[in-house]
Scaffold this motif. Sequence first.
Motif, short mmCIF file in Angstrom:
data_model
loop_
_atom_site.label_atom_id
_atom_site.label_comp_id
_atom_site.label_asym_id
_atom_site.label_seq_id
_atom_site.Cartn_x
_atom_site.Cartn_y
_atom_site.Cartn_z
N ASP B 110 0.83 -1.19 0.00
CA ASP B 110 0.00 0.00 0.00
C ASP B 110 0.88 1.26 0.00
O ASP B 110 1.38 1.66 1.04
CB ASP B 110 -0.87 -0.04 1.26
CG ASP B 110 -2.01 0.94 1.17
OD1 ASP B 110 -2.24 1.45 0.06
OD2 ASP B 110 -2.64 1.20 2.20
N PHE B 111 1.08 1.86 -1.18
CA PHE B 111 1.88 3.08 -1.20
C PHE B 111 1.44 3.98 -2.34
O PHE B 111 0.90 3.52 -3.35
CB PHE B 111 3.37 2.74 -1.35
CG PHE B 111 3.71 2.15 -2.70
CD1 PHE B 111 3.60 0.78 -2.90
CD2 PHE B 111 4.11 2.96 -3.75
CE1 PHE B 111 3.89 0.23 -4.15
CE2 PHE B 111 4.40 2.41 -5.00
CZ PHE B 111 4.29 1.05 -5.19
N ASP B 112 1.65 5.27 -2.15
CA ASP B 112 1.35 6.25 -3.20
C ASP B 112 2.63 6.92 -3.69
O ASP B 112 2.76 7.23 -4.86
CB ASP B 112 0.40 7.31 -2.66
CG ASP B 112 -0.89 6.69 -2.15
OD1 ASP B 112 -1.65 6.21 -3.00
OD2 ASP B 112 -1.09 6.64 -0.92
N ILE B 113 3.53 7.16 -2.75
CA ILE B 113 4.76 7.85 -3.11
C ILE B 113 5.95 7.15 -2.48
O ILE B 113 5.89 6.75 -1.31
CB ILE B 113 4.74 9.33 -2.62
CG1 ILE B 113 3.61 10.09 -3.31
CG2 ILE B 113 6.07 10.03 -2.89
CD1 ILE B 113 3.51 11.53 -2.91
N ILE B 114 7.02 7.01 -3.26
CA ILE B 114 8.28 6.51 -2.71
C ILE B 114 9.26 7.66 -2.79
O ILE B 114 9.40 8.31 -3.84
CB ILE B 114 8.80 5.31 -3.53
CG1 ILE B 114 7.77 4.18 -3.53
CG2 ILE B 114 10.14 4.83 -2.98
CD1 ILE B 114 8.06 3.10 -4.55
N VAL B 115 9.91 7.96 -1.67
CA VAL B 115 10.88 9.04 -1.66
C VAL B 115 12.27 8.47 -1.38
O VAL B 115 12.46 7.69 -0.46
CB VAL B 115 10.55 10.11 -0.58
CG1 VAL B 115 11.40 11.35 -0.79
CG2 VAL B 115 9.08 10.47 -0.61
N CYS B 116 13.23 8.85 -2.24
CA CYS B 116 14.62 8.45 -2.03
C CYS B 116 15.49 9.70 -2.06
O CYS B 116 15.13 10.70 -2.67
CB CYS B 116 15.11 7.55 -3.16
SG CYS B 116 14.14 6.07 -3.42
N GLY B 117 16.64 9.62 -1.44
CA GLY B 117 17.63 10.70 -1.60
C GLY B 117 18.17 10.62 -3.02
O GLY B 117 18.09 9.58 -3.67
N LYS B 118 18.71 11.73 -3.50
CA LYS B 118 19.20 11.77 -4.88
C LYS B 118 20.26 10.72 -5.13
O LYS B 118 20.26 10.04 -6.15
CB LYS B 118 19.76 13.16 -5.16
CG LYS B 118 20.31 13.35 -6.55
CD LYS B 118 21.06 14.68 -6.62
CE LYS B 118 22.08 14.68 -7.71
NZ LYS B 118 23.21 15.58 -7.39
N GLN B 119 21.17 10.56 -4.19
CA GLN B 119 22.23 9.56 -4.34
C GLN B 119 22.84 9.29 -2.99
O GLN B 119 22.64 10.05 -2.06
CB GLN B 119 23.29 10.03 -5.34
CG GLN B 119 24.04 11.27 -4.87
CD GLN B 119 24.78 11.94 -6.01
OE1 GLN B 119 24.21 12.23 -7.04
NE2 GLN B 119 26.05 12.21 -5.81
N ALA B 120 23.60 8.22 -2.88
CA ALA B 120 24.25 7.90 -1.61
C ALA B 120 25.68 8.42 -1.64
O ALA B 120 26.33 8.42 -2.69
CB ALA B 120 24.25 6.40 -1.37
N SER B 121 26.16 8.86 -0.49
CA SER B 121 27.47 9.50 -0.46
C SER B 121 28.62 8.51 -0.58
O SER B 121 29.75 8.90 -0.83
CB SER B 121 27.63 10.31 0.83
OG SER B 121 27.55 9.44 1.94
N ASP B 122 28.35 7.22 -0.40
CA ASP B 122 29.46 6.27 -0.56
C ASP B 122 29.62 5.84 -2.02
O ASP B 122 30.71 5.79 -2.55
CB ASP B 122 29.29 5.05 0.37
CG ASP B 122 27.94 4.37 0.22
OD1 ASP B 122 27.08 4.91 -0.50
OD2 ASP B 122 27.75 3.30 0.82
N GLY B 123 28.49 5.56 -2.68
CA GLY B 123 28.58 5.10 -4.06
C GLY B 123 28.36 6.21 -5.07
O GLY B 123 28.88 6.17 -6.17
N ASP B 124 27.57 7.22 -4.70
CA ASP B 124 27.29 8.34 -5.60
C ASP B 124 26.70 7.90 -6.94
O ASP B 124 26.93 8.55 -7.95
CB ASP B 124 28.57 9.14 -5.90
CG ASP B 124 28.82 10.22 -4.87
OD1 ASP B 124 27.84 10.71 -4.29
OD2 ASP B 124 30.00 10.58 -4.66
N THR B 125 25.94 6.82 -6.98
CA THR B 125 25.50 6.36 -8.30
C THR B 125 24.20 7.02 -8.75
O THR B 125 23.99 7.22 -9.93
CB THR B 125 25.26 4.84 -8.34
OG1 THR B 125 24.10 4.51 -7.59
CG2 THR B 125 26.46 4.08 -7.82
N ALA B 126 23.29 7.32 -7.83
CA ALA B 126 21.97 7.87 -8.17
C ALA B 126 21.16 6.91 -9.04
O ALA B 126 20.31 7.32 -9.80
CB ALA B 126 22.10 9.24 -8.87
N GLN B 127 21.46 5.62 -8.96
CA GLN B 127 20.81 4.65 -9.83
C GLN B 127 19.70 3.86 -9.16
O GLN B 127 18.81 3.35 -9.83
CB GLN B 127 21.85 3.65 -10.36
CG GLN B 127 22.70 4.27 -11.44
CD GLN B 127 23.85 3.40 -11.89
OE1 GLN B 127 24.66 3.86 -12.64
NE2 GLN B 127 23.92 2.17 -11.43
#
Lengths: 399, 259, 385
Positions: B110-127
């Motif tokens: 049950d979800f409407d929105i998923i929020v993630c940070g733009k990227q992680a500071s260890d990998g920096d992939t944003a993927q």
Amino acid sequence: MSSIRVINDKCTGCTLCVKVCPFGAITMVDKKAVIDLDKCTLCGACLDACRFNAIELKRESKKTENIDQYKGVWVFGEQKKGVIQPVVFELLGKARELAKNLDTQVSCVVLGHNIKDKAQELIYRGADNVYIVDNQKLEHFLDEPYTKILANLIRKHRPEILLSGATIIGRALIARVAVKLHAGLTADCTALDIDPKEKILLQTRPAFGGNIMATIITRNHRPQMATVRHKVMKEAAIDKTRKGKVIEENFDVTLLTSRTSILEVVEEVTSTINVSEADIIVSGGRGMRGPENFALLEELAKVLGAAVGASRAAVDSEWMPYSHQVGQTGKTVCPKLYIACGISGQIQHLVGMQSSEVIVAINQDPSAPIFGVATYGIVGDLFQVVPLLTKKFKETLKR
Amino acid sequence: MNIIVCIKQVPDTTQVRINPETNTLIREGVQSIINPFDMYAIEEGVRLKERFGGKTTVITMGPPQAEAALREAISLGCDDAVLVSDRAFAGSDTLATGYTLSMTIKKIKDFDIIVCGKQASDGDTAQVGPGIAAHLDIAQVTCVRKIDEFKDNQLTVERMTEEGFEIIKTRLPCLMTVVKEINSPRIPSLKGKMRAKSAVIPTWKGKDIEAQEEHLGLIGSPTQVVKIFTPPPRPKGQIFEGDAEDSASKLVGILKGIL
Amino acid sequence: MIDYLLTEEQVMIRDLCRQITEEKIKPVAAEYDKTGEFPWDVLKVIAQSDLFGVYIEEQYGGMGGGVMELCIATEEFSKGCGGIALGYSATALGTYPIILFGTEEQKKKYLPPIAKGEKLAAFGLTEPAAGSDASAIQTTAKKEGDHYILNGTKHFISNGGDAEIYTIIAMTDKSKGPRGASLFVVEKGTPGFTFGKKEDKMGIRASSTRELVFTDCKIPKENLLGKEGMGFIAAMRTFDQSRPGIGAQAVGIAQGALDAAVQYARERKQFGKAISTFQGIQWMLADMATQVEAARALVYASAREVDAGKKDVGKDSAMAKLFASDVAMKVSTDAVQIFGGYGYMREYPVEKFMRDAKITQIYEGTNQIQRNIIGLALIKDSAKK
């Protein structure tokens, strides 16, 4: 062994899968889809197209099927407002080098509207083939249609390598495409090479804020996909003698459906030159003391043709907009010249700029950590030094 | 509106070193924190709940100690948390991580929105963010800097671009990755901290999320790290002290050669 | 730091306050010191974090702690800025009379918004002619039917003008001297209640200090706290409870100055070495650290004594306030000395600690008055034997 099957209970006979299958492997029998396993390559295009989750694909093999059939180096020709982005020319330069090593061709794929005239320059810059996908609805980047169309083109033409700029668009798009194709993707590469023995792509990228470098390969999956940082590869020169093919690609319009739409595109005037693409950045930090003093940096930037950057401290104090922030929670940049004014050089800032070619630090405090990464440093009052630099560069560069 | 926030626990400082013999990261003595960009994701997830009602669930995939990151997220206002942890996840690249998180989200359902940070500071992939959206086949908007209005099950947001921003309308469900500009994360409350301390956080394994083994961990990861090395240290710089006029002249003299 | 065996909840409060100090107070302390503006944005963060209610009972929306919890919070905030910390602790001073002497109804009315941090409080005793000699109070409260009419001027009131709820000492019967004083709650916005100019202070500049002016200010008789004539005793008992808080502010300021000095001593190089390698500097730091720890121990001990409900805590809390504030002054002065010429400059943080420290020796009873309290108690105790 992998298998694909149609779940008859869910299939409504809409024929969407028939239209998208690049290999003509699906036909309708009694209003249900039937897959001809002899023709099917398990590429998965039909799974994406099916709105009813009526096709199931089990990939038990850890290898892309027919991996040897994947040939050629592709560059995603990112355009904005019909202008090919500079990073594409950088990628074409690299792609030529890789293609030479692999004895294969370079292709560039451009999605947009009224962009056919761009193909010639892409050929001059190194493309052997330019695939054009033209539609009014593709004028601006939209995550879903771009993903579906690019994924389908890849399924159809099977390049072994796909490169894209690590731009905001590139990063959003390619990550999504990689999932659709179950391909390996390496983000934000700063070096690319071909392994001489295995003939696979060696993708090198910084991690942990540039403190380590990792070389990554994708051995069993195709295409090998990478997004590449701006300004690290040399732009391909224009060679007007070069010849190439321009191929206009047709696609099914159902692929254009998107659950997002762009209402407005706004360009912010402060970003005259954006920091990610700048060759030179003049950046200010807490030592600037106030927003009004950034005018000093803008004057210097104007003389040098530079962008103006800012540290987190300056952005958090609302002296500069966030789009100018360099560092861990801002942008990672690697210009040829980075001039840090009144920036102490906290690690969070350093990780965003320490791969710049030449770093100049101007700071009053000789023990500021920024001097630890500086190629050249001036210990002194930036309010004295910066105007002097502006004046002297003006004289020297005759600008 | 039900919101899911995906976070990652990362090593705190960027002073991470590597062991030259094993080519592995020396993580000892380095404190773990919530990835900086994910702090904005948590805050936005909580704000969305405060604006439009509903529930905010925070999830992370990681080792058992990543539970600490989830507790911190609860102290910041998230309602529920799920840790996805299994030895089978080891060696996951972004594709396998995206798959694992998407299966977790499918189980939450049950979800409407998923929020993630733009990227992680260890990998920096944003993927991983777009990867989750692709696995779930839902809409996505990356680099969101503002969430405007919510009307007719559509959300109007601003997406940061290199030149400025775009105003985008998206249908729900949708995945968003957020940038720092979107908010300023709150400090936890005392009541939140107490709630976080006593919260019961389930740990889900691969079989709990009905994940297919061949998509997990190393086996499910097309990319493979073959070499890790430290970049050559920057050569020691040339520092000018004393008279400003003199220092400026010297610097311009050197730099004109490279301009 | 000595392990004071804090409860789990107290550790949580300390860590949270520490985070607020690091992230929200330290970055803005110098700016507020310069402008003298009231730090609403920081106090809002403190409010959202539920910290205004740590010493207020749970039934009134607080966390159910006591003076110890208040001290822990005040100390942490003061490490970042003594002035911002005062906006917090002066509210506690204004609130304690309600906690100690308020009726159930008065508590229900006033405490919840204070606990939530929606309203700040202030305490009004001092007048232009009544500083250490509190019996010289001129402000009057005359009973007229269901109301009291207040007339007079209070000055040097912390949170004056920014607080919503004021506890005020006024004379209901001048002929009775100190036994004719009473305690009232006056809300901001009551007709006849206005504010004078904001004082331009040497330190704690982020706090607001104003005159409170009462001109035929009519308040309902329900606003009387306790009984008529109890005002003085109430004020003294309030101070007995609040003095550890001032001590905690002083400990925080001293610790902040010490931390800055230790760090600077490690960074600053003279004669080719970090000055921290010199024994002269090490001994200074050692003395500073020992004094800070002794002050903290005294403050915590007296706070715990108050919370345990011990009677006659006056002497002990006076000792805590006296010792801690003298330590704050000494340690911050020594910190400036370690910084040398840089320490004297506004660009460096230590001169502010020194300016902020000074007030802790003066307000809520000068240290001379504290000595009077301690001395009198000693003589009284001896006479009893």
